[in-house]
Design a protein around this motif. Structure first.
Motif, PDB file in Angstrom:
ATOM      1  N   PRO A   1     -11.309  -8.812   4.454  1.00 43.01           N
ATOM      2  CA  PRO A   1     -11.836  -7.810   5.528  1.00 43.01           C
ATOM      3  C   PRO A   1     -10.861  -6.926   6.116  1.00 43.01           C
ATOM      4  O   PRO A   1     -10.814  -5.854   6.170  1.00 43.01           O
ATOM      5  CB  PRO A   1     -12.475  -8.691   6.462  1.00 43.01           C
ATOM      6  CG  PRO A   1     -11.750 -10.001   6.391  1.00 43.01           C
ATOM      7  CD  PRO A   1     -11.561 -10.231   4.760  1.00 43.01           C
ATOM      8  N   THR A   2      -9.502  -7.598   6.067  1.00 41.20           N
ATOM      9  CA  THR A   2      -8.302  -6.834   6.802  1.00 41.20           C
ATOM     10  C   THR A   2      -7.961  -5.780   5.641  1.00 41.20           C
ATOM     11  O   THR A   2      -7.867  -4.616   6.326  1.00 41.20           O
ATOM     12  CB  THR A   2      -7.264  -7.638   7.034  1.00 41.20           C
ATOM     13  OG1 THR A   2      -7.783  -8.947   7.848  1.00 41.20           O
ATOM     14  CG2 THR A   2      -6.114  -7.283   7.632  1.00 41.20           C
TER      15      THR A   2
ATOM     16  N   ARG B   1      -8.415  -1.490   6.728  1.00 40.77           N
ATOM     17  CA  ARG B   1      -7.399  -0.843   6.802  1.00 40.77           C
ATOM     18  C   ARG B   1      -7.353   0.137   5.581  1.00 40.77           C
ATOM     19  O   ARG B   1      -7.043   1.571   5.960  1.00 40.77           O
ATOM     20  CB  ARG B   1      -5.907  -1.585   6.451  1.00 40.77           C
ATOM     21  CG  ARG B   1      -4.538  -0.827   6.589  1.00 40.77           C
ATOM     22  CD  ARG B   1      -4.422   0.025   7.862  1.00 40.77           C
ATOM     23  NE  ARG B   1      -3.095   0.452   8.159  1.00 40.77           N
ATOM     24  CZ  ARG B   1      -3.032   1.655   8.579  1.00 40.77           C
ATOM     25  NH1 ARG B   1      -4.018   2.243   9.081  1.00 40.77           N
ATOM     26  NH2 ARG B   1      -1.888   2.368   8.845  1.00 40.77           N
ATOM     27  N   CYS B   2      -7.490   0.094   4.451  1.00 40.81           N
ATOM     28  CA  CYS B   2      -7.835   0.888   3.429  1.00 40.81           C
ATOM     29  C   CYS B   2      -8.590   2.123   3.751  1.00 40.81           C
ATOM     30  O   CYS B   2      -8.629   3.365   3.445  1.00 40.81           O
ATOM     31  CB  CYS B   2      -8.189   0.458   1.985  1.00 40.81           C
ATOM     32  SG  CYS B   2      -6.777  -0.360   1.164  1.00 40.81           S
TER      33      CYS B   2
ATOM     34  N   LEU C   1      -7.633   4.643   5.924  1.00 42.76           N
ATOM     35  CA  LEU C   1      -6.872   5.835   5.202  1.00 42.76           C
ATOM     36  C   LEU C   1      -7.717   6.514   4.108  1.00 42.76           C
ATOM     37  O   LEU C   1      -7.036   7.408   3.193  1.00 42.76           O
ATOM     38  CB  LEU C   1      -5.658   5.108   4.663  1.00 42.76           C
ATOM     39  CG  LEU C   1      -4.848   4.327   5.731  1.00 42.76           C
ATOM     40  CD1 LEU C   1      -3.621   3.518   5.014  1.00 42.76           C
ATOM     41  CD2 LEU C   1      -4.198   5.392   6.598  1.00 42.76           C
ATOM     42  N   GLY C   2      -8.953   6.286   4.164  1.00 44.70           N
ATOM     43  CA  GLY C   2      -9.776   7.158   3.105  1.00 44.70           C
ATOM     44  C   GLY C   2      -9.857   6.544   1.828  1.00 44.70           C
ATOM     45  O   GLY C   2     -10.189   7.187   0.678  1.00 44.70           O
ATOM     46  N   ILE C   3      -9.544   5.148   1.801  1.00 45.72           N
ATOM     47  CA  ILE C   3      -9.601   4.575   0.331  1.00 45.72           C
ATOM     48  C   ILE C   3     -10.716   3.534   0.515  1.00 45.72           C
ATOM     49  O   ILE C   3     -10.734   2.400   1.406  1.00 45.72           O
ATOM     50  CB  ILE C   3      -8.188   3.533  -0.096  1.00 45.72           C
ATOM     51  CG1 ILE C   3      -7.055   4.801   0.033  1.00 45.72           C
ATOM     52  CG2 ILE C   3      -8.342   3.169  -1.273  1.00 45.72           C
ATOM     53  CD1 ILE C   3      -5.796   4.146   0.134  1.00 45.72           C
ATOM     54  N   ASP C   4     -11.818   3.319  -0.126  1.00 49.43           N
ATOM     55  CA  ASP C   4     -12.987   2.547  -0.094  1.00 49.43           C
ATOM     56  C   ASP C   4     -12.693   1.620  -1.328  1.00 49.43           C
ATOM     57  O   ASP C   4     -12.893   1.943  -2.458  1.00 49.43           O
ATOM     58  CB  ASP C   4     -14.221   3.370  -0.449  1.00 49.43           C
ATOM     59  CG  ASP C   4     -15.471   2.320  -0.237  1.00 49.43           C
ATOM     60  OD1 ASP C   4     -15.128   0.873  -0.339  1.00 49.43           O
ATOM     61  OD2 ASP C   4     -16.391   2.863  -0.319  1.00 49.43           O
TER      62      ASP C   4
ATOM     63  N   LEU D   1       0.792  -1.176   0.003  1.00 45.24           N
ATOM     64  CA  LEU D   1       0.033  -0.036   0.030  1.00 45.24           C
ATOM     65  C   LEU D   1       0.778   1.213   0.000  1.00 45.24           C
ATOM     66  O   LEU D   1       1.779   1.610   0.993  1.00 45.24           O
ATOM     67  CB  LEU D   1      -0.961  -0.081   1.132  1.00 45.24           C
ATOM     68  CG  LEU D   1      -1.787   0.915   1.347  1.00 45.24           C
ATOM     69  CD1 LEU D   1      -2.863   1.164   0.157  1.00 45.24           C
ATOM     70  CD2 LEU D   1      -2.605   1.071   2.658  1.00 45.24           C
ATOM     71  N   TYR D   2       0.633   2.071  -1.098  1.00 50.90           N
ATOM     72  CA  TYR D   2       1.455   3.373  -0.995  1.00 50.90           C
ATOM     73  C   TYR D   2       0.561   4.488  -0.243  1.00 50.90           C
ATOM     74  O   TYR D   2      -0.660   5.050  -0.847  1.00 50.90           O
ATOM     75  CB  TYR D   2       1.536   3.929  -2.598  1.00 50.90           C
ATOM     76  CG  TYR D   2       2.340   4.854  -2.689  1.00 50.90           C
ATOM     77  CD1 TYR D   2       3.650   5.138  -2.324  1.00 50.90           C
ATOM     78  CD2 TYR D   2       1.664   6.115  -3.151  1.00 50.90           C
ATOM     79  CE1 TYR D   2       4.324   6.493  -2.501  1.00 50.90           C
ATOM     80  CE2 TYR D   2       2.104   7.369  -3.201  1.00 50.90           C
ATOM     81  CZ  TYR D   2       3.555   7.580  -2.896  1.00 50.90           C
ATOM     82  OH  TYR D   2       4.358   8.749  -2.940  1.00 50.90           O
TER      83      TYR D   2
END
Length: 526
Positions: free
Chosen positions: A315-316, A320-321, A324-327, A237-238
């Motif tokens: 689910p993990t 987590r995404c 960080l605002g990533i759906d 993940l970046y």
């Protein structure tokens, strides 16, 4: 105050390999397990994807073997691959018996759900949603805590192995709680400390992956092999707050698409298998496109799958995404390659035995010949448990006739002082990881490697002088090991005059017709 501990078996490392070995040893043997931090803090805990095993009637041992050798660029040892794969079904059954809750289908038989990952021709990845490592780690940790013959020592960092007449009989271990160095002695010692991906600036590994076991074994006289093959996971993940969060390969296995910033797919241009090509190919393709475009990342899109599917299978990652605002049900995930796995390591046989008597190496610390020039997805946890079991069986067969260790001397701190220059450690640590990333990364050249080798040797002189004059600390121990393993990686890379698997050099872009291991021997000075 320095303490002295005596056990039958000393296991340095508490991941899947170390805990499997501890639980497989006979119950009458007293076993010490050394944890650098706490249980569940190693790489095993963070492994998302799963465990490759021949479980489906449509699959076969030969198919799994062929896929592994192909992914390993024909450098795998066929006997090691076959040994590992043939033991895969029994290994999974042992995990089920321990209580690991793998994901199941909704059919009447509640059969195990198997997914597919890069390099595999069949669905053979058994998993626990997208947190397989956590399920395995927590289950085995609980079993170890319940075992009366297994003694867990947290916050301990092994420094050096204790040798007597070319036989290993223990280790000097720093107690991080007291700052004292204790003596742990045993008839048999096993290194299960994981890999060395922390040698690189960007990595998916937890902080403890500093090559400790490889460095200790090298200093004790063990050969190492194929250290140039460092696997870079294609999809970490970046994000500025993500640190080392991995985006599981299973997302690509379930149809995830890699995209350029403009939304264009690109993997088909590099390999007909597209996103399911082996990791070395996918990582190089991403690296190429990022450099070509001057882009900070590429994107992995799984949003075409239903929200229910994503919540059930990932689910993990989803949670987590979202933090960080990533759906991921709507947005593509920004990803970059990062150092992930050390395919080389301490040379061992099928029972985990090293060149040094009574010393074993298992898991990512070891070189079994399974992975070749590129580890195939989800073979690593399988290797940990298969070789953990075989090493335990070998110790069980030899223990009664093995001599007791002679009493080792206490750790001598009379000639050292407390450091007032810890900034040197942090600066050297940063320099190692930066030059390894810049010069010994996904794409290499002779000029870059020679530059890295000069820096590695100079840094080791500085570090060893520091080590001789000041009291040891966790950071100093890790830095000393990391710099040594970095040199082993560089020397191995320089000696390989071809491109194969994870080792790609612009000076030798072709692959030789004959596949040969790179073996370094501490008895032979370079």
């Amino acid at each position: 105050m320095n303490k002295h501990f005596q056990h039958d078996v000393l296991i340095i490392g508490s991941g899947a390999a170390g805990l499997t070995m501890a639980l497989q040893l006979p119950k009458h043997l007293q076993v010490a397990v050394i944890c650098k931090s706490e249980l569940n803090e190693g790489s095993t805990f963070y492994a998302q994807g799963g465990i490759a095993a021949v479980l489906d009637n449509q699959d076969s041992v030969d198919s799994h073997v062929d896929d592994t050798i192909a992914a390993g660029a024909n450098l795998c040892h066929s006997d090691a691959v076959k040994f590992t794969v043939e033991n895969s079904r029994n290994t999974i059954q042992w995990l089920v018996d321990q209580g690991v809750q793998f994901s199941r289908n909704t059919d009447e038989q509640q059969s195990f759900h198997l997914t597919k990952e890069g390099g595999h021709s069949q669905r053979r990845i058994i998993h626990a949603a997208d947190a397989t490592g956590r399920a395995v780690s927590e289950t085995l940790s609980q079993r170890a805590l319940e075992a009366p013959n297994v003694h867990i020592y947290n916050q301990r960092v092994a420094i050096n192995l204790i040798m007597d007449n070319e036989r290993c009989q223990g280790a000097y271990v720093l107690n991080r709680n007291t700052d004292h160095v204790d003596v742990f002695q045993a008839k048999f010692v096993a290194l299960a400390t994981g890999g060395a991906s922390k040698a690189y600036l960007y990595t998916s590994n937890p902080d403890g992956a500093s090559g400790d076991g490889i460095a200790m074994a090298w200093r004790a006289g063990c050969r190492v092999a194929n250290m140039e093959f460092n696997q870079f996971h294609p999809t970490c993940l970046y994000h500025s707050q993500a640190k080392s969060f991995l985006i599981t390969e299973a997302i690509r296995g379930e149809g995830g698409r890699l995209l350029l910033p403009n939304g264009e797919r690109f993997m088909e241009r590099f390999d007909k298998r597209g996103e399911l090509a082996p990791r070395d190919i996918v990582a190089r393709a991403i690296d190429h496109e990022m450099k070509r475009l001057g882009s900070d990342c590429v994107y992995l899109d799984i949003s075409h799958k239903s929200p229910e599917f994503l919540l059930h299978h990932f689910p993990t990652v989803k949670a987590r995404c979202l933090e960080l605002g990533i759906d991921i049900t709507r947005d593509p995930i920004p990803v970059v390659p990062a150092a992930h796995y050390t395919c080389g390591g301490v040379m061992v046989d099928s029972r985990g035995r090293t060149d040094v008597a009574n010393l074993y190496a298992i898991g990512e610390t070891s070189f079994t010949g399974l992975h070749g020039a590129n580890r195939m997805a989800s073979n690593s946890l399988l290797e940990c448990m298969v070789y953990g079991q075989s090493a335990a069986a070998d110790i069980a067969a030899q223990h009664a006739s093995a001599p007791e260790p002679t009493t080792a001397a206490v750790w001598d701190e009379s000639q050292v002082t407390n450091s007032d220059e810890d900034v040197v450690i942090s600066h050297n640590w940063d320099e190692v990881r930066r030059f390894m990333w810049d010069y010994v990364g996904i794409v290499r050249t002779d000029k870059r490697l020679q530059r890295a080798l000069r820096r590695a040797k100079l840094l080791q002189k500085e570090i060893n002088e520091y080590y001789r004059n000041y009291k040891v600390s966790n950071d100093l121990i890790e830095l000393r090991n990391l710099a040594m393993v970095a040199e082993l990686i560089i020397r191995s890379a320089i000696s390989r005059k071809e491109s194969r698997g994870l080792h790609y050099t612009l000076d030798y872009p072709e692959t030789d017709s004959k596949a040969i291991d790179t073996i370094l021997d501490p008895a032979i000075k370079d």
